[in-house]
Design an enzyme around this catalytic site. Sequence first.
Site, PDB file in Angstrom:
ATOM      1  N   ILE A  15     -33.681 -38.967 -67.496  1.00  0.00           N
ATOM      2  CA  ILE A  15     -32.881 -40.041 -66.878  1.00  0.00           C
ATOM      3  C   ILE A  15     -33.646 -40.711 -65.748  1.00  0.00           C
ATOM      4  O   ILE A  15     -33.451 -41.905 -65.476  1.00  0.00           O
ATOM      5  CB  ILE A  15     -31.528 -39.489 -66.390  1.00  0.00           C
ATOM      6  N   ASN A  28     -24.837 -31.914 -56.063  1.00  0.00           N
ATOM      7  CA  ASN A  28     -23.887 -30.925 -55.534  1.00  0.00           C
ATOM      8  C   ASN A  28     -23.239 -31.530 -54.298  1.00  0.00           C
ATOM      9  O   ASN A  28     -23.652 -32.592 -53.832  1.00  0.00           O
ATOM     10  CB  ASN A  28     -24.592 -29.588 -55.218  1.00  0.00           C
ATOM     11  N   ASP A  38     -30.796 -33.525 -60.588  1.00  0.00           N
ATOM     12  CA  ASP A  38     -30.889 -33.810 -59.143  1.00  0.00           C
ATOM     13  C   ASP A  38     -32.350 -33.750 -58.699  1.00  0.00           C
ATOM     14  O   ASP A  38     -32.873 -34.665 -58.038  1.00  0.00           O
ATOM     15  CB  ASP A  38     -30.068 -32.737 -58.415  1.00  0.00           C
ATOM     16  N   SER A 121     -22.420 -31.505 -65.311  1.00  0.00           N
ATOM     17  CA  SER A 121     -21.851 -30.150 -65.216  1.00  0.00           C
ATOM     18  C   SER A 121     -22.246 -29.206 -66.344  1.00  0.00           C
ATOM     19  O   SER A 121     -21.857 -28.039 -66.321  1.00  0.00           O
ATOM     20  CB  SER A 121     -20.303 -30.181 -65.156  1.00  0.00           C
ATOM     21  N   THR A 122     -22.989 -29.681 -67.345  1.00  0.00           N
ATOM     22  CA  THR A 122     -23.284 -28.823 -68.510  1.00  0.00           C
ATOM     23  C   THR A 122     -24.537 -27.978 -68.322  1.00  0.00           C
ATOM     24  O   THR A 122     -24.909 -27.212 -69.217  1.00  0.00           O
ATOM     25  CB  THR A 122     -23.458 -29.662 -69.794  1.00  0.00           C
TER      26      THR A 122
HETATM   27  N1  APR Z   1     -32.795 -36.116 -67.446  1.00  0.00           N
HETATM   28  C1  APR Z   1     -31.652 -36.025 -68.170  1.00  0.00           C
HETATM   29  N2  APR Z   1     -30.930 -34.889 -68.280  1.00  0.00           N
HETATM   30  C2  APR Z   1     -31.390 -33.800 -67.631  1.00  0.00           C
HETATM   31  C3  APR Z   1     -32.564 -33.810 -66.838  1.00  0.00           C
HETATM   32  C4  APR Z   1     -33.278 -35.040 -66.773  1.00  0.00           C
HETATM   33  N3  APR Z   1     -34.421 -35.162 -66.069  1.00  0.00           N
HETATM   34  N4  APR Z   1     -32.741 -32.558 -66.309  1.00  0.00           N
HETATM   35  C5  APR Z   1     -31.727 -31.810 -66.754  1.00  0.00           C
HETATM   36  N5  APR Z   1     -30.910 -32.528 -67.552  1.00  0.00           N
HETATM   37  C6  APR Z   1     -29.680 -32.116 -68.235  1.00  0.00           C
HETATM   38  C7  APR Z   1     -29.446 -30.642 -68.386  1.00  0.00           C
HETATM   39  O1  APR Z   1     -30.120 -30.154 -69.538  1.00  0.00           O
HETATM   40  C8  APR Z   1     -27.926 -30.615 -68.552  1.00  0.00           C
HETATM   41  O2  APR Z   1     -27.597 -30.939 -69.882  1.00  0.00           O
HETATM   42  O3  APR Z   1     -28.597 -32.565 -67.416  1.00  0.00           O
HETATM   43  C9  APR Z   1     -27.440 -31.766 -67.667  1.00  0.00           C
HETATM   44  C10 APR Z   1     -26.847 -31.327 -66.317  1.00  0.00           C
HETATM   45  O4  APR Z   1     -27.566 -30.202 -65.841  1.00  0.00           O
HETATM   46  P1  APR Z   1     -27.842 -29.979 -64.263  1.00  0.00           P
HETATM   47  O5  APR Z   1     -28.895 -30.903 -63.821  1.00  0.00           O
HETATM   48  O6  APR Z   1     -28.051 -28.502 -64.110  1.00  0.00           O
HETATM   49  O7  APR Z   1     -26.503 -30.432 -63.539  1.00  0.00           O
HETATM   50  P2  APR Z   1     -25.097 -29.672 -63.388  1.00  0.00           P
HETATM   51  O8  APR Z   1     -24.815 -28.748 -64.510  1.00  0.00           O
HETATM   52  O9  APR Z   1     -24.126 -30.785 -63.101  1.00  0.00           O
HETATM   53  O10 APR Z   1     -25.310 -28.768 -62.086  1.00  0.00           O
HETATM   54  C11 APR Z   1     -25.437 -29.422 -60.848  1.00  0.00           C
HETATM   55  O11 APR Z   1     -27.464 -28.266 -60.321  1.00  0.00           O
HETATM   56  O12 APR Z   1     -29.445 -29.311 -59.862  1.00  0.00           O
HETATM   57  C12 APR Z   1     -28.339 -28.722 -59.274  1.00  0.00           C
HETATM   58  O13 APR Z   1     -28.104 -29.876 -57.193  1.00  0.00           O
HETATM   59  C13 APR Z   1     -27.544 -29.726 -58.481  1.00  0.00           C
HETATM   60  O14 APR Z   1     -26.181 -27.993 -57.534  1.00  0.00           O
HETATM   61  C14 APR Z   1     -26.200 -29.044 -58.486  1.00  0.00           C
HETATM   62  C15 APR Z   1     -26.117 -28.460 -59.895  1.00  0.00           C
END
Ligand code: APR
Length: 176
Positions: A15, A28, A38, A121-122
């Site tokens: 992304i 978060n 993030d 969130s996944t």
């Molecule tokens: N581009 C697109 N999708 C991504 C990327 C990327 N660069 N990196 C990870 N993902 C996907 C993951 O595979 C998952 O399917 O994004 C989705 C959300 O995963 P997370 O990034 O772990 O987010 P989330 O589950 O909402 O957890 C949020 O994680 O990174 C920390 O600071 C953030 O504490 C917060 C928590």
Amino acid sequence: MTGQAMRLSAVEGDIARLSVEAIVNAANASLLGGGGVDGAIHRAAGPQLLEECRTLGGCATGDAKLTAGYGLQARYVIHTVGPVWQGGTAGEDALLASCYRRCLELAAAHAVTSIAFPAISTGAYGFPLARATDIAVATVSAVIATQPAITRVQFVCFSREVLALYRQVLARTDHD
Ligand code: APR
């Protein structure tokens, strides 16, 4: 699906590299960075993103806040805080839907016409993928039906499996 080009689609990729007007960050509550999406967004945007985030005073779960994109191609980053999965009886579904709705409200308020969402969130937050995908597609489809100015929404999938699931759900959902 209407005759116009499909407004809602799923793509595979990072992304942080997308050239849409706004990308959504799965943040978060502190808004001070993390791993996953993030981490990727902050790395690509550079330190000014964190500087602006520090001024926002955090973000509630289900809410969203907008910043500039700095080193990103995207003009804006819309930071949203998804629910941590707790088994499904703590209002997680409604909070996740709220993330998508609030991001689109902020996008519309800033005349954004193209926006990309990660699978909020996944990852670290453990929300079951199929359930989250149903909520994401249903919520976004319903909201953009009332927001004609948003002409392109992309669900950015980080794996082939997630892409296939989004495309399945999109195919069975009535949307523009
Ligand atoms: N581009 C697109 N999708 C991504 C990327 C990327 N660069 N990196 C990870 N993902 C996907 C993951 O595979 C998952 O399917 O994004 C989705 C959300 O995963 P997370 O990034 O772990 O987010 P989330 O589950 O909402 O957890 C949020 O994680 O990174 C920390 O600071 C953030 O504490 C917060 C928590």
